[in-house]
Design an enzyme around this catalytic site. Sequence first.
Site, PDB file in Angstrom:
ATOM      1  N   ASP A  12      41.232   2.789   8.077  1.00 12.95           N
ATOM      2  CA  ASP A  12      40.981   2.804   6.630  1.00 12.95           C
ATOM      3  C   ASP A  12      40.328   1.528   6.118  1.00 12.95           C
ATOM      4  OD1 ASP A  12      42.203   5.292   6.674  1.00 12.95           O
ATOM      5  OD2 ASP A  12      44.175   4.468   6.192  1.00 12.95           O
ATOM      6  N   LYS A  15      35.194   2.334   6.786  1.00 11.58           N
ATOM      7  CA  LYS A  15      34.132   2.651   7.763  1.00 11.58           C
ATOM      8  C   LYS A  15      33.140   3.664   7.183  1.00 11.58           C
ATOM      9  CE  LYS A  15      37.373   3.872  10.664  1.00 11.58           C
ATOM     10  NZ  LYS A  15      38.599   3.388   9.991  1.00 11.58           N
ATOM     11  N   GLY A  39      40.172   9.925   8.023  1.00 15.16           N
ATOM     12  CA  GLY A  39      39.736  10.305   6.671  1.00 15.16           C
ATOM     13  C   GLY A  39      38.761   9.235   6.221  1.00 15.16           C
ATOM     14  N   HIS A  40      37.482   9.567   6.202  1.00 20.11           N
ATOM     15  CA  HIS A  40      36.442   8.591   5.855  1.00 20.11           C
ATOM     16  C   HIS A  40      35.870   8.951   4.488  1.00 20.11           C
ATOM     17  CE1 HIS A  40      35.822   7.517  10.382  1.00 20.11           C
ATOM     18  NE2 HIS A  40      37.050   7.350   9.957  1.00 20.11           N
ATOM     19  N   GLN A 220      39.911   5.506  13.127  1.00 20.60           N
ATOM     20  CA  GLN A 220      41.093   4.651  13.253  1.00 20.60           C
ATOM     21  C   GLN A 220      40.658   3.170  13.324  1.00 20.60           C
ATOM     22  OE1 GLN A 220      41.205   7.698  15.629  1.00 20.60           O
ATOM     23  NE2 GLN A 220      41.728   8.499  13.647  1.00 20.60           N
TER      24      GLN A 220
END
Length: 416
Positions: A12, A15, A39-40, A220
């Site tokens: 988080d 990225k 989750g991007h 990650q």
Amino acid sequence: MIDVLIGLQWGDEGKGKIVDFLADQYDIICRFQGGPNAGHTIYVDGKKVVLHTIPSGIFREGVQNVIGNGVVIDPVTLKKEIERIKQLGIHVEERLLIARKAHLILPSHRYLDGASEKAKGEKKIGSTLRGIGPTYMDKTGRNGLRIGDLESGDFASKYAELKSKHENLAKIYPQFDFEWNEDEWFESIEYLKKYPFTNCEYYLNQQLAQGKKILAEGAQGVMLDIDYGTYPFVTSSNTITAGVCTGLGIAPSRIGDVIGISKAYCTRVGGGPFPTELFDEYGKRLQTLGGEFGATTGRPRRCGWLDLVQLKYSIMINGVTKIALTKSDVMDHFEQITVAHQYQMNGKTSDELPYDLCQKNYKPIYQSFNGWQTQLLPGMDLPDQFLHYISYLEEQIQVPISFVSVGPERNQLIVR
Ligand code: GDP
Ligand code: IMO
Ligand code: MG
């Protein structure tokens, strides 16, 4: 050459935002590991989109996006993601390729993930419950199902065989409440068949031979890496630069720049050690000002000061050549900015992370700086306190901070 972009902390780091910014400098963006545990977050014309499996280059015209063989795919999540992006007017089918060697997450993998976490009780990892661990276990255990199997005539029997193995395995756990939606899973499988599958190692090496520029997008972060993270509180894949080679079929000699993403502080979601975690008013302020809630699960993220011992460790393992420092705007509000620069262990100071961060036999040593207390904006004359802080960080980590992100939107970025 293929450049790499990875998270240097516990995930988080921002990225997605940085990949989206950089994507127009590349021909192809690839995910090489992880799955829908990621989750991007990206803002497209002011609209928030969270990507779980699809690379963050999907919103850039003329950019091809590849889900590589090291990724694990949940067809249901992927279908939903595709539909969401299509709603925004993007022709996803023209911009997305899926590697045949990528493994499939079955509903029974998700069941096993949940049942295993529940059985661990207090010791649970805090998994995203997306079936990641059990799917990678089947991959290394040589039982897994892959995207390419969908093209074989006997997929249904392969599925039934694996599901039955899982049913037997599930008997070691107490009953776990879970919605089995196998119909939706099979519908999503049929839907995905409309998308092109590729032998990603051939495709990418051919593109490299033609001089195309590729960016590998990590999911990650280094401290969640299966080998070098805070084991056992980690994910089940190699999140580090080395994972690009196995996850895409690219030789190490083809790796170019390694762009490491670090927040100006640290966060972690889920269980496990976090040396600079704050339990006081500062931790609360970081969480509130940074809006620190998980993009995948919505869980509150734990917050703490930037940890240079940890950051240097990540830079070393990954061969980082450039840093993007994100969420610097969150620090705009702080009178004092604190970082850990060494650890105290057994009466001595140390520049190295201990073998096991779970044993709390160490203490971070902190240093504080005056804050700039001004809103940082791209194009402005940067305040002296900020420049002093950045030079201190660069001197410590010995890598240039090439980007400073000052907000979630694509253009809220200072390029140095
Ligand atoms: P990722 O998993 O590394 O892509 O990061 P996430 O999307 O899970 O979390 C990063 C969060 O911070 C998202 O809500 C982003 O929109 C937001 N974000 C990214 N960069 C910045 C920044 O520089 N400042 C602020 N305030 N938010 C940012
Ligand atoms: P992105 O790509 C933050 C964490 C989970 C849990 C541990 C194991 O958005 O940075 P898993 O579901 O992989 O078995 O969970 O890893 N985790 C993440 N934390 N960002 C992520 O991805 C994460 N993916 C997994 O919270 O502690
Ligand atoms: Mg995330």
